[in-house]
Design a protein around this motif. Structure first.
Motif, mmCIF file in Angstrom:
data_model
loop_
_atom_site.group_PDB
_atom_site.id
_atom_site.type_symbol
_atom_site.label_atom_id
_atom_site.label_comp_id
_atom_site.label_asym_id
_atom_site.label_seq_id
_atom_site.Cartn_x
_atom_site.Cartn_y
_atom_site.Cartn_z
ATOM 1 N N ASP A 116 0.814 -1.226 0.000
ATOM 2 C CA ASP A 116 0.000 0.000 0.000
ATOM 3 C C ASP A 116 0.845 1.272 0.000
ATOM 4 O O ASP A 116 0.295 2.380 0.005
ATOM 5 N N SER A 117 2.166 1.125 0.022
ATOM 6 C CA SER A 117 3.045 2.295 0.084
ATOM 7 C C SER A 117 3.546 2.674 -1.300
ATOM 8 O O SER A 117 3.753 1.820 -2.158
ATOM 9 N N ASN A 118 3.753 3.957 -1.475
ATOM 10 C CA ASN A 118 4.354 4.465 -2.714
ATOM 11 C C ASN A 118 5.843 4.669 -2.458
ATOM 12 O O ASN A 118 6.259 5.690 -1.913
ATOM 13 N N ILE A 119 6.640 3.668 -2.818
ATOM 14 C CA ILE A 119 8.082 3.732 -2.565
ATOM 15 C C ILE A 119 8.711 4.715 -3.553
ATOM 16 O O ILE A 119 8.631 4.534 -4.765
ATOM 17 N N VAL A 120 9.320 5.760 -3.012
ATOM 18 C CA VAL A 120 9.871 6.824 -3.862
ATOM 19 C C VAL A 120 11.404 6.828 -3.875
ATOM 20 O O VAL A 120 12.017 7.499 -4.709
ATOM 21 N N LYS A 121 12.027 6.070 -2.952
ATOM 22 C CA LYS A 121 13.483 6.052 -2.904
ATOM 23 C C LYS A 121 13.956 4.765 -2.235
ATOM 24 O O LYS A 121 13.285 4.242 -1.352
ATOM 25 N N VAL A 122 15.095 4.269 -2.707
ATOM 26 C CA VAL A 122 15.720 3.109 -2.073
ATOM 27 C C VAL A 122 17.182 3.434 -1.795
ATOM 28 O O VAL A 122 17.902 3.896 -2.679
ATOM 29 N N ASN A 123 17.600 3.229 -0.545
ATOM 30 C CA ASN A 123 19.005 3.415 -0.162
ATOM 31 C C ASN A 123 19.693 2.054 -0.094
ATOM 32 O O ASN A 123 19.127 1.094 0.440
ATOM 33 N N PHE A 124 20.916 1.982 -0.604
ATOM 34 C CA PHE A 124 21.678 0.740 -0.609
ATOM 35 C C PHE A 124 22.999 0.949 0.114
ATOM 36 O O PHE A 124 23.658 1.966 -0.072
ATOM 37 N N VAL A 125 23.381 -0.028 0.925
ATOM 38 C CA VAL A 125 24.685 -0.017 1.595
ATOM 39 C C VAL A 125 25.246 -1.433 1.522
ATOM 40 O O VAL A 125 24.508 -2.404 1.670
ATOM 41 N N ALA A 126 26.571 -1.547 1.286
ATOM 42 C CA ALA A 126 27.230 -2.854 1.291
ATOM 43 C C ALA A 126 28.218 -2.911 2.448
ATOM 44 O O ALA A 126 28.946 -1.946 2.683
ATOM 45 N N ASN A 127 28.244 -4.018 3.162
ATOM 46 C CA ASN A 127 29.172 -4.125 4.301
ATOM 47 C C ASN A 127 30.629 -4.279 3.854
ATOM 48 O O ASN A 127 31.551 -4.086 4.640
ATOM 49 N N THR A 128 30.841 -4.621 2.582
ATOM 50 C CA THR A 128 32.214 -4.810 2.083
ATOM 51 C C THR A 128 32.844 -3.515 1.566
ATOM 52 O O THR A 128 34.036 -3.473 1.297
ATOM 53 N N VAL A 129 32.031 -2.480 1.401
ATOM 54 C CA VAL A 129 32.534 -1.196 0.902
ATOM 55 C C VAL A 129 32.262 -0.132 1.958
ATOM 56 O O VAL A 129 31.116 0.217 2.225
ATOM 57 N N LYS A 130 33.311 0.365 2.587
ATOM 58 C CA LYS A 130 33.156 1.322 3.679
ATOM 59 C C LYS A 130 32.773 2.706 3.165
ATOM 60 O O LYS A 130 33.195 3.143 2.106
ATOM 61 N N ASP A 131 31.955 3.378 3.968
ATOM 62 C CA ASP A 131 31.607 4.781 3.732
ATOM 63 C C ASP A 131 31.000 5.015 2.348
ATOM 64 O O ASP A 131 31.230 6.053 1.727
ATOM 65 N N GLN A 132 30.236 4.056 1.860
ATOM 66 C CA GLN A 132 29.564 4.264 0.583
ATOM 67 C C GLN A 132 28.118 3.794 0.665
ATOM 68 O O GLN A 132 27.837 2.689 1.114
ATOM 69 N N TYR B 12 24.128 -6.801 1.616
ATOM 70 C CA TYR B 12 23.578 -5.502 1.234
ATOM 71 C C TYR B 12 22.444 -5.144 2.184
ATOM 72 O O TYR B 12 21.657 -6.008 2.562
ATOM 73 N N SER B 13 22.377 -3.894 2.513
ATOM 74 C CA SER B 13 21.250 -3.384 3.293
ATOM 75 C C SER B 13 20.388 -2.524 2.380
ATOM 76 O O SER B 13 20.882 -1.577 1.761
ATOM 77 N N TYR B 14 19.108 -2.882 2.259
ATOM 78 C CA TYR B 14 18.163 -2.125 1.431
ATOM 79 C C TYR B 14 17.197 -1.384 2.356
ATOM 80 O O TYR B 14 16.649 -1.994 3.282
ATOM 81 N N ALA B 15 16.997 -0.125 2.086
ATOM 82 C CA ALA B 15 16.025 0.661 2.845
ATOM 83 C C ALA B 15 15.037 1.286 1.866
ATOM 84 O O ALA B 15 15.402 2.163 1.082
ATOM 85 N N LEU B 16 13.798 0.817 1.903
ATOM 86 C CA LEU B 16 12.747 1.343 1.027
ATOM 87 C C LEU B 16 12.035 2.478 1.763
ATOM 88 O O LEU B 16 11.593 2.297 2.908
ATOM 89 N N ILE B 17 11.940 3.619 1.118
ATOM 90 C CA ILE B 17 11.368 4.798 1.765
ATOM 91 C C ILE B 17 10.159 5.268 0.966
ATOM 92 O O ILE B 17 10.254 5.482 -0.251
ATOM 93 N N ASP B 18 9.018 5.413 1.671
ATOM 94 C CA ASP B 18 7.817 5.855 0.955
ATOM 95 C C ASP B 18 7.652 7.362 1.050
ATOM 96 O O ASP B 18 8.461 8.059 1.670
ATOM 97 N N GLU B 19 6.588 7.875 0.440
ATOM 98 C CA GLU B 19 6.387 9.330 0.365
ATOM 99 C C GLU B 19 6.113 9.956 1.732
ATOM 100 O O GLU B 19 6.256 11.176 1.901
ATOM 101 N N ASP B 20 5.731 9.129 2.713
ATOM 102 C CA ASP B 20 5.526 9.632 4.081
ATOM 103 C C ASP B 20 6.776 9.478 4.934
ATOM 104 O O ASP B 20 6.748 9.667 6.141
#
Length: 293
Positions: free
Chosen positions: A86-102, A141-149
């Motif tokens: 039911d969410s409108n996902i407008v952005k996804v953030n990605f982080v990898a544990n093997t690549v620091k500070d990215q 990988y860490s995925y963070a799905l962010i909706d419009e709220d």
């Protein structure tokens, strides 16, 4: 007579000696049959029985706890999927544990839709724990799905397919090719060297436009066509490609853009924004357009 008395005396001494030796070296059977030994054995057997019973109770309790966690997890994932659906996902953030500070943030609609599809299409794995997955795979990988709220839905991807949700850490889920967008967008720990642009394009994990996302099978077919075109290099450094159709190929964190115009010309732009132009046949231009549409 004196000789007989002497022999009796020797026999008496030997008998005393044998009797004394028997007192200090009791036989195994006599020890086992002793009242003290039997008392110790009864206590030991009773303690062993108690330990076995406690072990069975602990095992049974652990099974019940696991079943509760699994049932609770099933309820949570159903609620979680409903919220994401039911969410409108407008952005996804990605982080990898093997690549620091990215980290990598994407607002591309097809990528956001794919990340949403991972949640809606995943299923629980039986017989595997989060500890098993965390020990087996070094890369995550860490995925963070962010909706419009600004509500965030987070999960971790291990290997190609395994998923652990931050809100349901007790269960492991799976979705085939869940890692593909992380593989494509995050810089690889070790970057592969390529002699030509078409070789890099052939290894692209995803191909995206503002409307669609395709995968490596498409990238390979495109690279075969472009390989032929690279022999027909055009002598110009720059052209107005703003009206050309743009396709973005992501290869382990490296972006290569391919532009296709109305004329039989294709432009390839590397990560440094250097453009190269090639002549392409009408037949191959149509093939490219068909593959990428």
């Amino acid at each position: 007579m004196r000789k007989i008395k002497y022999m009796l005396a020797v026999a008496a001494i030997a008998g005393v000696s044998f009797g004394l030796t028997g007192c200090f070296k009791p036989s195994k059977d006599s020890v086992v049959e002793s009242e003290y030994y039997q008392e110790l054995k009864e206590k030991s057997d009773k303690l062993s029985a108690q330990l076995k019973m406690e072990k069975k109770k602990t095992s049974s309790l652990n099974k019940k706890i696991k079943a509760i966690h699994e049932t609770s997890g099933d309820q949570k994932i159903a609620e979680y999927k409903s919220k994401v659906k039911d969410s409108n996902i407008v952005k996804v953030n990605f982080v990898a544990n093997t690549v620091k500070d990215q980290s990598f943030a994407v607002t591309n609609l097809p990528v956001c839709k794919y990340a949403k599809k991972i949640v809606s299409g995943c299923y629980r794995m039986i017989g595997i724990t989060s500890t098993d997955v965390e020990k087996k795979y070094d890369q995550m990988y860490s995925y963070a799905l962010i909706d419009e709220d600004n509500t965030t839905f987070e999960f971790r991807v291990y290997g190609n397919s395994y998923i652990i949700f931050d809100e349901i850490p007790e269960n492991v889920y799976a979705f085939n090719n869940a890692s593909v967008i992380g593989d494509a967008l995050i810089d690889a720990e070790i970057q592969k060297k390529y002699e030509t642009q078409s070789q890099r394009i052939a290894d692209a994990q995803i191909v995206v436009t503002d409307q669609k996302m395709k995968f490596n099978d498409t990238a390979i077919q495109v690279s075969e066509i472009l390989k032929k075109s690279e022999k027909q290099s055009l002598k110009k450094d720059k052209a107005d490609t703003s009206q050309w159709t743009e396709y973005r190929f992501y290869t382990s964190g490296t972006l290569t853009k391919v532009y296709i115009g109305d004329e039989n010309t294709v432009c390839i732009e590397n990560r440094d924004e250097k453009q190269s132009f090639y002549e392409i046949s009408e037949k191959n231009r149509k093939k490219l357009t068909s593959l990428l549409k």
